[in-house]
Enzyme design. Sequence first.
Site, mmCIF file in Angstrom:
data_model
loop_
_atom_site.group_PDB
_atom_site.id
_atom_site.type_symbol
_atom_site.label_atom_id
_atom_site.label_comp_id
_atom_site.label_asym_id
_atom_site.label_seq_id
_atom_site.Cartn_x
_atom_site.Cartn_y
_atom_site.Cartn_z
ATOM 1 C CB CYS A 1 16.085 -5.490 -5.621
ATOM 2 S SG CYS A 1 17.262 -6.333 -4.582
ATOM 3 N NE ARG B 1 -4.048 -0.021 1.609
ATOM 4 C CZ ARG B 1 -4.114 1.207 2.067
ATOM 5 N NH1 ARG B 1 -3.356 1.582 3.063
ATOM 6 N NH2 ARG B 1 -4.942 2.058 1.543
HETATM 7 N N1 LLP Z 1 -17.316 -4.214 -3.307
HETATM 8 C C1 LLP Z 1 -16.661 -4.031 -4.472
HETATM 9 C C2 LLP Z 1 -17.337 -4.339 -5.716
HETATM 10 C C3 LLP Z 1 -15.350 -3.502 -4.475
HETATM 11 O O1 LLP Z 1 -14.728 -3.296 -5.642
HETATM 12 C C4 LLP Z 1 -14.713 -3.225 -3.246
HETATM 13 C C5 LLP Z 1 -13.341 -2.706 -3.219
HETATM 14 C C6 LLP Z 1 -15.434 -3.467 -2.053
HETATM 15 C C7 LLP Z 1 -16.737 -3.950 -2.124
HETATM 16 C C8 LLP Z 1 -14.862 -3.203 -0.700
HETATM 17 O O2 LLP Z 1 -14.593 -1.859 -0.514
HETATM 18 P P1 LLP Z 1 -14.060 -1.337 0.906
HETATM 19 O O3 LLP Z 1 -15.202 -1.445 1.912
HETATM 20 O O4 LLP Z 1 -12.927 -2.197 1.295
HETATM 21 O O5 LLP Z 1 -13.657 0.049 0.650
HETATM 22 N N2 LLP Z 1 -6.412 -2.121 -2.575
HETATM 23 C C9 LLP Z 1 -6.984 -0.850 -2.214
HETATM 24 C C10 LLP Z 1 -8.489 -0.927 -2.088
HETATM 25 C C11 LLP Z 1 -9.187 -1.375 -3.368
HETATM 26 C C12 LLP Z 1 -10.666 -1.542 -3.183
HETATM 27 C C13 LLP Z 1 -11.305 -2.083 -4.398
HETATM 28 N N3 LLP Z 1 -12.668 -2.452 -4.269
HETATM 29 C C14 LLP Z 1 -6.301 -0.343 -0.934
HETATM 30 O O6 LLP Z 1 -5.374 -0.994 -0.441
HETATM 31 O O7 LLP Z 1 -6.625 0.744 -0.461
#
Ligand code: LLP
Length: 429
Positions: free
Chosen positions: A346, A316
């Site tokens: 690296c 992240r």
């Molecule tokens: N539903 C769908 C269709 C989604 O695409 C996502 C997240 C969620 C639910 C859950 O969202 P949350 O409640 O976690 O915000 N890797 C990134 C976050 C990418 C989120 C993508 N979609 C990070 O580390 O911040």
Amino acid sequence: MAAIFDGFKYQDHVLCSDGVSLEEVAEKVGTPCYVYVSDIISKTYQELDRSLESIPHIICYAVKANPNISVIRALGQLGAGADIVSGGELFRALEAEIPSDKIVFSGVGKTREEIDSAIRRKILCFNVESEQELLMIDLAAKSFKRVADVCLRINPDVDPKTHPYIATGLKKSKFGIPYKKALDLIRAALRLKNVNLIGLGCHIGSQITETKPFTDSLNRMLKLYDQCAKLKCEFSYIDMGGGLGISYHHEHPPTVETYTQGFIKELKDRKLTLILEPGRSLVGNAGVLLTRVLYGKRGETSNFIIVDAGMNDLIRPALYSAYHTILPARYKKYKKIKASVVGPCCESGDILTKERRIQNFQPGDLLSVMSCGAYGSSMSSHYNSRVKIAEVMIHHGKFHIIRERETYEDLISKERVPSFLKKAAAVPA
Ligand code: LLP
């Protein structure tokens, strides 16, 4: 000493959660490792569930945030369903005993095999993201002589005011059905024989720290519902995605109460079941990454604190310049310096934090990188042939290994050496 992050506090100078010292976990399990606290997950889930009790709702945990089956299981035992985006996540959700009628399948690129296995399992619904996907589901359901329940995921074109990489509901984004085309696709769905349109949904992004994007998208969706009423189609569900932010540093996301009140106010007089797909907000602040300092180094222009966790373990900061608070597992009076905390990979981007004023941690010190319960382990990789690290769950004063650290043998276990490489090739005369 006062609590710093909810559920974590220094006791006799040692950082603990639920009566377990993080030092003890690191000594027994080694570093780096992820540690999750089941009580924090439960409390967070129950707070959300309770705040929605006045309206029909299903909380489908977004498995992508943290797919460890013990994490999914802990939430499932409290009544959560699952939001999945792949066959692998479906497999995990079922392994964790999530009832299939509480599983929603999102994502822009579902393959025919994934669609087939979800139809076989009779999931609650597919969140359909395009016309071609809708036709594919209709075809797949026909081959099983079934009718598949679907929601259409609409792109409401609302700015979630978050990092551009995690905004999902803007016009230019690959996600969802363009708002202007929604009615056409609803009409098309109503004509298909093997899909049953049960609702509409949207997901506008992640780590959202304001209320307005949620209310704006809900209003856009309800406008569509009202237009649909004229088409004489009756929906049972509305899926408002995930997205609620957490506090990593100085962010002040809306409280759960404020967040849900917006939905309750608009939905209490409608006959709709609200589906939410929270990921980060349920597990993000329930987890930490434990890492040990290997070396300190003074460059010509910067100071470096080199730790044993790399960007392959937590990407992240490298990917989104994300801020994670770093605390010593044992509280001491440290001199502060300006330094970058970096990993062993690296890549110059292999950072936990860049040029932050931070304690002058010393080799051997154990550090706790906070707020790593979501999108930490789930985005980890084998880069630099580093093994995936252990995961631990603290529960009522004890800790349990919920994923063993991989071995080097695990790293190559799926690789095959073709026969022509097995013997030294004959040297041509
Ligand atoms: N539903 C769908 C269709 C989604 O695409 C996502 C997240 C969620 C639910 C859950 O969202 P949350 O409640 O976690 O915000 N890797 C990134 C976050 C990418 C989120 C993508 N979609 C990070 O580390 O911040």
